[in-house]
Motif scaffolding. Structure first.
Motif, PDB file in Angstrom:
ATOM      1  N   ALA A  35      -5.187   3.886   0.314  1.00 60.04           N
ATOM      2  CA  ALA A  35      -5.250   2.424   0.249  1.00 60.04           C
ATOM      3  C   ALA A  35      -6.049   1.918  -0.940  1.00 60.04           C
ATOM      4  O   ALA A  35      -5.647   0.951  -1.604  1.00 60.04           O
ATOM      5  CB  ALA A  35      -5.839   1.876   1.550  1.00 60.04           C
ATOM      6  N   LEU A  80       0.819  -1.209   0.000  1.00 60.45           N
ATOM      7  CA  LEU A  80       0.000   0.000   0.000  1.00 60.45           C
ATOM      8  C   LEU A  80       0.856   1.264   0.000  1.00 60.45           C
ATOM      9  O   LEU A  80       0.332   2.370  -0.154  1.00 60.45           O
ATOM     10  CB  LEU A  80      -0.936   0.024   1.221  1.00 60.45           C
ATOM     11  CG  LEU A  80      -2.015  -1.049   1.302  1.00 60.45           C
ATOM     12  CD1 LEU A  80      -2.799  -0.908   2.604  1.00 60.45           C
ATOM     13  CD2 LEU A  80      -2.957  -0.960   0.116  1.00 60.45           C
ATOM     14  N   TYR A  83      -3.084   4.641   4.633  1.00 56.75           N
ATOM     15  CA  TYR A  83      -4.453   4.156   4.595  1.00 56.75           C
ATOM     16  C   TYR A  83      -5.353   5.052   3.747  1.00 56.75           C
ATOM     17  O   TYR A  83      -6.311   4.584   3.127  1.00 56.75           O
ATOM     18  CB  TYR A  83      -5.032   4.063   6.015  1.00 56.75           C
ATOM     19  CG  TYR A  83      -4.280   3.125   6.938  1.00 56.75           C
ATOM     20  CD1 TYR A  83      -3.442   2.135   6.432  1.00 56.75           C
ATOM     21  CD2 TYR A  83      -4.397   3.234   8.319  1.00 56.75           C
ATOM     22  CE1 TYR A  83      -2.742   1.292   7.269  1.00 56.75           C
ATOM     23  CE2 TYR A  83      -3.711   2.389   9.167  1.00 56.75           C
ATOM     24  CZ  TYR A  83      -2.881   1.418   8.640  1.00 56.75           C
ATOM     25  OH  TYR A  83      -2.197   0.580   9.472  1.00 56.75           O
TER      26      TYR A  83
END
Length: 377
Positions: free
Chosen positions: A359, A341, A356
């Motif tokens: 992501a 990621l 995130y």
């Protein structure tokens, strides 16, 4: 202060989600409760801890997705601080809640919100085959606390710690403090959940056999005619006849974790982006709870840069996003990666939340560059 609950069950929103809205003076926050677990038993325990001054009391909401912790901490004997732990939420447009309030007013606000929800919006036929919400004794929260909150410590342990907050040994300690009749009533509680799970998995014959055995247990206790040895012998016979596992009652019966894990495994796919919480950390990697199934992020899959120890990046209980890079159905193993990621090597070491945020984009790249290539081969 006002608490509002709203149920959503249209096709665009997964049935079983509830929006929990908390309003106070100039502050408001909205929290989505997840359909992956029933939040009301946890809420009941959480409010009881606040009432009985067992603080700080934390309630985790939506374990598998946009997770938050609703926390009450004591500022004095008469005042608590209610706040939302600032986890990153990609859809979050709400104000972070941080207010002070008297415990009884906080509990009353939740109680009023639950009662209004029951009266105006709650429809059991659209929620679940178990009417968990209206079977919880919310009114008991408004009564004076028990001796030093001991009942809440016991309840927390007997409910398996409110989703893992009390260890197996913690429940065993409380279990040994109960009378034999109390122990059998707890067994009956676990059996009811077991029966529900069997029914949900179309094991009707096995469920009916358990119902036939245990339906008279409360009556026997009430009449003083309870024979523990008879129930124990009959249970052993049923286990043998229907192939039921003995530890299904003695250990973690709620929702049959083994069956749930197996069902969860079938929903996972290579390259899938998953959300979860860190369950355990060791020198080799971290184990992540992804909605009832525990997957591994090996230390070499945390970042494209060298990680000396997983604790450089993660802590137990933290939210994590990762890609599934390996699935072994026969062995029941799932491997995850956060390194895939990363936009740049070492991003996970700098700020996981930034990783995130990107992501979805990076997961799409992984699918195109890795998964589709494997499928063509």
């Amino acid at each position: 202060m006002r608490v509002t609950l709203t149920q959503f069950s249209n096709e665009r929103i997964l049935r079983g989600w509830i929006l929990l809205r908390i309003e106070a003076a100039h502050v408001c926050t909205q929290i989505w409760t997840s359909s992956t677990f029933n939040p009301y038993q946890e809420l009941y325990i959480w409010l009881g801890q606040i009432r009985d001054c067992q603080l700080p009391a934390k309630m985790i909401i939506d374990e598998e997705g946009y997770g938050v912790e609703l926390i009450a901490e004591s500022l004095s004997n008469a005042v608590v601080e209610l706040k939302i732990d600032p986890w990153m939420c990609s859809h979050d447009t709400t104000t972070r809640l941080k207010i002070t309030i008297e415990p009884d007013k906080l509990i009353k606000a939740f109680y009023d919100g639950v009662i209004k929800f029951l009266q105006d919006e709650y429809q059991p036929s659209q929620w679940s085959y178990i009417d968990d919400l209206s079977n919880i004794n919310w009114g008991a929260l408004l009564k004076p606390s028990n001796i030093e909150g001991q009942n809440w410590q016991t309840r927390l342990a007997m409910y398996w710690g409110g989703r893992g907050r009390v260890s197996e040994t913690g429940r065993e300690t409380v279990w040994n403090q109960l009378t034999p009749l109390q122990q059998w009533l707890v067994i009956l509680h676990d059996v009811m959940l077991w029966i529900t799970d069997l029914t949900a998995n179309s094991q009707i014959t096995e469920a009916y056999a358990l119902v036939s055995l245990y339906k008279n247990l409360p009556i026997d206790i009430a009449l003083g005619e309870f024979d523990a040895s008879w129930y124990s012998r009959r249970r052993i016979e049923l286990n043998k006849k229907y192939g039921l596992r003995e530890n299904s009652i003695e250990r973690r019966t709620p929702y049959n974790h083994s069956a749930s894990a197996k069902a969860r495994l079938k929903t996972l796919k290579l390259g899938q982006l998953v959300d979860g919480t860190i369950h355990k950390i060791n020198s080799h990697g971290v184990f992540v709870n992804i909605g009832g199934y525990y997957a591994l992020i090996h230390i070499t899959a945390i970042s494209q840069q060298t990680v000396d120890h997983p604790e450089q990046v993660f802590q137990v209980g933290e939210w994590v996003r990762a890609i599934i890079i390996s699935i072994d159905v026969e062995k029941g193993r799932v491997s995850l990666s956060t390194s895939d990621l990363e936009l740049e090597p070492g991003d996970m070491l700098k700020d996981p939340l930034v990783v995130y945020e990107k992501a979805e984009e990076m997961a799409a790249r992984y699918y195109q560059n890795v998964v589709l290539k494997l499928e063509r081969e």
